[in-house]
Design a protein around this motif. Structure first.
Motif, PDB file in Angstrom:
ATOM      1  N   VAL A 204     -14.583   2.037   4.005  1.00 56.18           N
ATOM      2  CA  VAL A 204     -14.674   3.468   4.525  1.00 56.18           C
ATOM      3  C   VAL A 204     -13.209   4.072   5.163  1.00 56.18           C
ATOM      4  O   VAL A 204     -13.183   5.015   5.000  1.00 56.18           O
ATOM      5  CB  VAL A 204     -15.783   3.184   5.544  1.00 56.18           C
ATOM      6  N   GLY A 205     -12.635   3.183   5.721  1.00 58.42           N
ATOM      7  CA  GLY A 205     -11.348   3.155   6.553  1.00 58.42           C
ATOM      8  C   GLY A 205     -10.260   3.906   5.350  1.00 58.42           C
ATOM      9  O   GLY A 205      -9.730   4.898   5.844  1.00 58.42           O
ATOM     10  N   LEU A 206     -10.249   3.221   4.204  1.00 58.63           N
ATOM     11  CA  LEU A 206      -9.612   3.458   3.118  1.00 58.63           C
ATOM     12  C   LEU A 206      -9.638   5.043   2.466  1.00 58.63           C
ATOM     13  O   LEU A 206      -8.852   5.777   2.404  1.00 58.63           O
ATOM     14  CB  LEU A 206      -9.184   2.550   1.878  1.00 58.63           C
ATOM     15  N   PHE A 207     -11.075   5.360   2.143  1.00 57.65           N
ATOM     16  CA  PHE A 207     -11.263   6.478   1.824  1.00 57.65           C
ATOM     17  C   PHE A 207     -10.910   7.648   2.870  1.00 57.65           C
ATOM     18  O   PHE A 207     -10.388   8.649   2.296  1.00 57.65           O
ATOM     19  CB  PHE A 207     -13.164   6.695   1.682  1.00 57.65           C
ATOM     20  N   TYR A 208     -10.811   7.362   4.039  1.00 58.30           N
ATOM     21  CA  TYR A 208     -10.556   8.276   5.279  1.00 58.30           C
ATOM     22  C   TYR A 208      -8.929   8.701   5.062  1.00 58.30           C
ATOM     23  O   TYR A 208      -8.464   9.708   5.033  1.00 58.30           O
ATOM     24  CB  TYR A 208     -10.862   7.687   6.734  1.00 58.30           C
ATOM     25  N   LEU A 209      -8.246   7.403   4.970  1.00 56.65           N
ATOM     26  CA  LEU A 209      -6.850   7.599   4.748  1.00 56.65           C
ATOM     27  C   LEU A 209      -6.393   8.218   3.390  1.00 56.65           C
ATOM     28  O   LEU A 209      -5.275   8.897   3.652  1.00 56.65           O
ATOM     29  CB  LEU A 209      -6.248   6.220   4.946  1.00 56.65           C
ATOM     30  N   TRP A 210      -7.381   8.134   2.404  1.00 56.52           N
ATOM     31  CA  TRP A 210      -6.734   8.848   1.127  1.00 56.52           C
ATOM     32  C   TRP A 210      -6.918  10.127   1.053  1.00 56.52           C
ATOM     33  O   TRP A 210      -6.098  10.818   0.708  1.00 56.52           O
ATOM     34  CB  TRP A 210      -7.585   8.045   0.130  1.00 56.52           C
ATOM     35  N   LEU A 211      -8.193  10.723   1.381  1.00 60.63           N
ATOM     36  CA  LEU A 211      -8.576  12.123   1.195  1.00 60.63           C
ATOM     37  C   LEU A 211      -8.635  12.764   2.351  1.00 60.63           C
ATOM     38  O   LEU A 211      -8.181  14.197   2.418  1.00 60.63           O
ATOM     39  CB  LEU A 211     -10.039  12.079   0.737  1.00 60.63           C
ATOM     40  N   ILE A 212      -8.612  12.416   3.686  1.00 60.47           N
ATOM     41  CA  ILE A 212      -8.770  13.057   4.944  1.00 60.47           C
ATOM     42  C   ILE A 212      -7.391  13.043   5.899  1.00 60.47           C
ATOM     43  O   ILE A 212      -6.818  14.163   6.365  1.00 60.47           O
ATOM     44  CB  ILE A 212      -9.927  12.579   5.703  1.00 60.47           C
ATOM     45  N   ALA A 213      -6.999  11.854   6.136  1.00 59.34           N
ATOM     46  CA  ALA A 213      -5.916  11.855   6.880  1.00 59.34           C
ATOM     47  C   ALA A 213      -4.554  12.490   6.541  1.00 59.34           C
ATOM     48  O   ALA A 213      -3.758  13.120   7.347  1.00 59.34           O
ATOM     49  CB  ALA A 213      -5.489  10.113   7.018  1.00 59.34           C
ATOM     50  N   PRO A 214      -4.174  12.497   5.343  1.00 61.56           N
ATOM     51  CA  PRO A 214      -2.971  13.398   4.628  1.00 61.56           C
ATOM     52  C   PRO A 214      -3.127  14.613   5.264  1.00 61.56           C
ATOM     53  O   PRO A 214      -1.929  15.440   5.437  1.00 61.56           O
ATOM     54  CB  PRO A 214      -2.902  13.182   3.441  1.00 61.56           C
ATOM     55  N   ARG A 215      -4.218  15.252   5.244  1.00 60.62           N
ATOM     56  CA  ARG A 215      -4.539  16.647   5.587  1.00 60.62           C
ATOM     57  C   ARG A 215      -4.437  16.844   6.988  1.00 60.62           C
ATOM     58  O   ARG A 215      -4.305  18.181   7.476  1.00 60.62           O
ATOM     59  CB  ARG A 215      -6.083  17.344   5.063  1.00 60.62           C
ATOM     60  N   MET A 216      -4.546  15.967   7.914  1.00 59.49           N
ATOM     61  CA  MET A 216      -4.544  16.004   9.044  1.00 59.49           C
ATOM     62  C   MET A 216      -3.133  16.100   9.863  1.00 59.49           C
ATOM     63  O   MET A 216      -2.824  16.364  10.997  1.00 59.49           O
ATOM     64  CB  MET A 216      -5.375  15.009  10.044  1.00 59.49           C
ATOM     65  N   LEU A 217      -2.070  15.399   9.200  1.00 57.13           N
ATOM     66  CA  LEU A 217      -0.880  15.225   9.398  1.00 57.13           C
ATOM     67  C   LEU A 217       0.056  16.538   9.143  1.00 57.13           C
ATOM     68  O   LEU A 217      -0.107  17.045   8.151  1.00 57.13           O
ATOM     69  CB  LEU A 217      -0.301  13.859   8.788  1.00 57.13           C
ATOM     70  N   PRO A 218       1.020  16.644  10.083  1.00 55.61           N
ATOM     71  CA  PRO A 218       1.981  17.774   9.821  1.00 55.61           C
ATOM     72  C   PRO A 218       2.833  17.540   8.859  1.00 55.61           C
ATOM     73  O   PRO A 218       3.431  16.442   8.333  1.00 55.61           O
ATOM     74  CB  PRO A 218       2.817  17.950  11.132  1.00 55.61           C
TER      75      PRO A 218
END
Length: 612
Positions: A204-218
Motif C-alpha cells: 500500500v505504501g509503495l503504491f502511494y509513493l509510486w503514483l501519488i507522492a511524486p505529484r505532491m512534490l514541487p
C-alpha cells in the motif's frame, strides 16, 4: 479501569529522566551522543547514590553498562561494517546501471522498479548504501532527461524505510526490539516472522509513493541542474592610471574590500612571481584571479584595471568576448558517515589542494549557503548530509568520484565497479542466509561477515571504523540502560496502566492501534532506536495487563518506530535526500504525514486480524 497506584520514588525519577531524554533527543543543538552519555551517567550515579533493590537483589550501576556488550549493538555495528564493504566496492552498482538504462525509455515503470528494488534490498542491507547507490542514478537521469529529481528522490528514500520493516535485520530498530523482547522472556522472532503484515502494508505504501507522492512534490531544480561554470580564471591588468599603481598588493586587496584572492602575479609574458603582500604593483602587471563573473567585474572597477582571459592578452573581456571555462564541470559532493570530510573543515582537509576543485557553496539542512570560499565557507565544520557544490576540471571530478569515500552527484553515471564487488556481495549473502536458516545468530554471522570483509580486502580498518556511528552506538546503549531502569523499577508497568486507563474500555485492537500511533509520533521527534527500546517494555506490560499475547503489541512498537517519514531528522537517510533534492521541512510533512497515516491505518487492520 481505575487509576494505578502511585509509583515508587525510583520509578518517578526514571519517568522524569525518560521525559528529559525525550526532550534532549529532540534538540538539534545537542549532539545525540552527548545527550545519551548524560543520560547514562545520570542513571549510574543516581542508582549508586540511592540504591534500589528488586526482590532482595540490588540494581547495580554496572547493570546499566551491559548495553555496550549487548548482542543487538554487536549485530548493529557488525552490519554497519558489512554494509560499508558493500558500499565501498560499489557492489550494487550493476543494478543501478540497469535501472538507469530503463529510466530513459520507461520512466513510470522505472520508478516502480526503483521503489521495489530499494525496498527489497533494504530488507537485508542497511538502507544508507541503497540510498547512496540510487541517488546518483536518479539525479543523473533527471539531468539527462531535463526532469525534476525532487519528484522521485523522496519516494525512493521512503521506499527503503518501508523495506527495512520486513525482516529482523532490516533496521537497527528491528534488531533492538527483537533482542529486548527476547531478554524479557518472549520467543525470539525469526527473520521472516512478520513478513506478511510488512508485505501487505508495504505494498500500500509503495503504491502511494509510486503514483501519488511524486505529484505532491514541487518541481524544484537542484543546484547542479545548471551545469555551466560558476567561477572563471582571468587576468586583471594594472593600467598606468589605475588606483592600484604603486601600491603594495595588500593595499590593492584592501581597495576591493579584502575579498580579492590573488593566485599569482604575472610581470611580463610568462614570468610569474609570488604574490607576497608587500609586492609593489607596476603598470602592465597581471593579477591572476579565479572568481565569479560578477566579482571579477567588481575587482576590475575597484582597481581601474582591465580583465583578460587567461589565454589572451589582446581581447579584453566584454560582451563580445565573455569569460569561458571549456573544461570545467559542476558537481555535488555528499558528506557521508564514512567520508574523511565528516567532522572536519575544507581548510583543515586541504580539499582544494588535494582535488583541485573550487567549493562554490554548501547546502545544509534548514538553510542553503551560497558563499564563496573566501567568505569563510572553508572554516565551516562539515556534518553528515551536507552537500558541497564544487567546480573543477572534468578529470578532477572523475578522480573525486573514483574515491570510494566520496559520493559525487553529477550528470554522468560512471561509478567504478570494484573487482572485490562480487566477493562483498557473497559475504553479505552469507550473513543473511546463515541467520535466516538459524545456523548462526545474527550477531555472530554479522561479526564473521565483517571480519571477512576486512580479511579479503573489501575494506580496510580505517573504512571499518568510519562505518561505525557514535550517535547510534551511544543512543542504543543509553536507551537499553533506560529500558532496564523502567522495567526494574516498575515504571514501564505504571505507564502501561496509565495508557490503559486513558484507553478506557477500548478493544484490544484499538489499544494496539493507539500504541503504534504513539510510537510513530515519537519516532519522528526523537530517535527511532530510543522509541523502540523505551516502547518495547511498555508494550509487553500492556499485553500482560490485558492477558493477551505480547507479540502483536511488540510488532506495533516495531512498525510504529519505523514510520520515520514525517520529518527530515527522523532518520539519517532523510537528511541525505533532503539536501540532495533541496526539500523543505514542509515537503516532508506534505508527503510523509499521509504515508504515516496510510501505513498506520493499514497495519491497525492487519495486526489484530493476524495476531489477536
Amino acid at each position: 479501569m481505575h487509576l494505578p497506584a502511585p509509583p515508587n520514588a525510583h520509578a518517578v525519577a526514571v519517568l522524569a529522566l525518560t521525559a528529559l531524554a525525550l526532550l534532549l533527543f529532540s534538540r538539534e543543538k545537542i549532539p545525540l551522543e552527548t545527550s545519551s552519555l548524560m543520560l547514562l551517567v545520570t542513571l549510574t550515579v543516581g542508582f549508586e547514590i540511592v540504591p534500589f533493590e528488586v526482590d532482595g537483589i540490588r540494581l547495580q550501576a554496572s547493570d546499566f553498562f551491559v548495553g555496550f556488550g549487548h548482542e543487538a549493538l554487536v549485530a548493529v555495528c557488525a552490519l554497519m561494517v558489512a554494509g560499508q564493504g558493500v558500499m565501498r566496492t560499489n557492489a550494487l552498482d550493476p543494478a543501478g546501471r540497469i535501472l538507469a538504462g530503463l529510466w530513459k525509455t520507461h520512466p513510470t515503470l522505472s520508478l516502480l522498479l526503483t521503489l521495489l528494488f530499494g525496498a527489497g534490498i533494504s530488507a537485508f542491507i542497511n538502507n544508507v548504501p541503497v540510498v547512496v547507490l540510487l541517488m546518483p542514478v536518479l539525479i543523473s537521469v533527471s539531468l539527462k532527461t531535463k526532469t525534476s529529481a525532487s519528484s522521485v528522490l523522496m519516494p525512493m528514500g521512503f521506499s527503503t524505510l518501508i523495506g527495512g520493516t520486513a525482516t529482523t535485520i532490516g533496521t537497527s530498530t528491528n534488531l533492538l526490539i527483537v533482542s529486548v523482547a527476547a531478554d524479557m522472556g518472549l520467543r525470539r522472532l525469526g527473520m521472516f516472522d512478520f513478513l506478511t503484515p510488512a508485505l501487505l502494508a508495504g505494498s500500500v505504501g509503495l503504491f502511494y509513493l509510486w503514483l501519488i507522492a511524486p505529484r505532491m512534490l514541487p518541481q524544484r531544480d537542484i543546484a547542479i541542474a545548471n551545469g555551466s561554470p560558476r567561477v572563471f580564471d582571468a587576468h586583471l591588468a594594472i593600467q598606468d592610471k589605475s588606483p592600484a599603481m604603486g601600491l603594495t598588493l595588500s593595499k590593492a586587496v584592501e581597495l576591493t574590500g579584502g575579498s580579492m584572492r590573488v593566485l599569482a602575479l604575472e610581470r611580463g609574458h610568462g614570468h610569474l612571481i609570488i604574490p607576497l603582500p608587500d609586492v609593489l604593483l607596476q603598470a602592465g602587471d597581471h593579477l591572476v584571479l579565479k572568481d565569479t563573473p560578477e566579482r571579477l567585474k567588481e575587482f576590475e572597477t575597484a582597481l581601474g584595471g582591465t580583465l583578460y582571459p587567461v589565454d589572451s592578452a589582446e581581447n579584453p573581456i566584454d560582451e563580445q568576448h565573455p569569460l569561458q571555462a571549456p573544461d570545467q564541470q559542476i558537481a555535488e559532493v555528499v558528506i557521508l558517515q564514512s567520508s574523511p570530510l565528516h567532522g572536519t573543515t575544507l581548510s583543515d582537509y586541504r580539499f582544494a589542494d588535494r582535488y583541485g576543485l573550487v567549493t562554490l557553496a554548501i547546502h545544509r539542512t534548514g538553510r542553503s549557503s551560497r558563499r564563496r570560499i573566501d567568505d569563510r565557507i572553508g572554516e565551516l565544520r562539515l556534518a553528515v548530509g551536507d552537500i558541497l557544490l564544487v567546480q573543477g576540471p572534468r578529470e578532477q571530478i572523475t578522480k573525486l568520484k573514483h574515491s570510494a569515500n566520496m559520493l559525487v552527484l553529477d550528470s554522468a553515471m560512471d561509478l567504478p565497479f570494484s573487482k572485490k564487488a562480487p566477493l562483498a556481495m557473497f559475504i553479505m549473502k552469507g550473513i543473511i542466509l546463515t541467520a535466516a536458516f538459524g545456523l548462526l545468530p545474527i550477531a555472530v554471522s554479522a561479526t564473521c561477515g565483517a571480519l571477512l570483509m576486512i580479511l579479503t580486502g573489501c575494506l580496510g580498518w580505517r573504512d571499518a571504523t568510519r562505518a561505525l556511528s557514535a550517535p547510534v552506538i551511544m543512543i542504543v546503549v543509553a536507551s537499553l540502560a533506560l529500558g532496564t531502569a523502567m522495567l526494574k523499577t516498575g515504571a514501564a508497568a505504571y505507564l502501561a496502566s496509565v495508557f490503559l486507563v486513558l484507553a478506557g474500555n477500548a478493544s484490544p485492537a484499538v489499544v494496539l492501534s493507539g500504541l503504534m500511533l504513539l510510537m510513530a509520533l515519537f519516532t519522528n521527534i526523537i530517535s527511532n532506536n530510543a522509541t523502540a527500546v523505551i516502547g518495547t517494555p511498555i508494550a509487553i506490560a500492556i499485553a500482560h495487563q490485558l492477558h493477551l499475547p505480547p507479540e502483536p503489541f511488540v510488532l506495533a512498537v516495531l512498525f510504529g518506530a519505523n514510520m520515520s517519514y514525517a520529518t527530515p531528522m527522523a532518520y539519517k537517510t532523510n537528511l541525505l535526500i533532503m539536501n540532495a533534492g533541496e526539500y523543505t521541512f514542509t515537503d516532508f510533512l506534505r508527503v510523509g504525514l499521509p504515508l504515516v497515516v496510510l501505513m498506520w491505518g493499514t497495519l491497525s487492520l492487519l495486526l489484530p486480524a493476524l495476531y489477536l
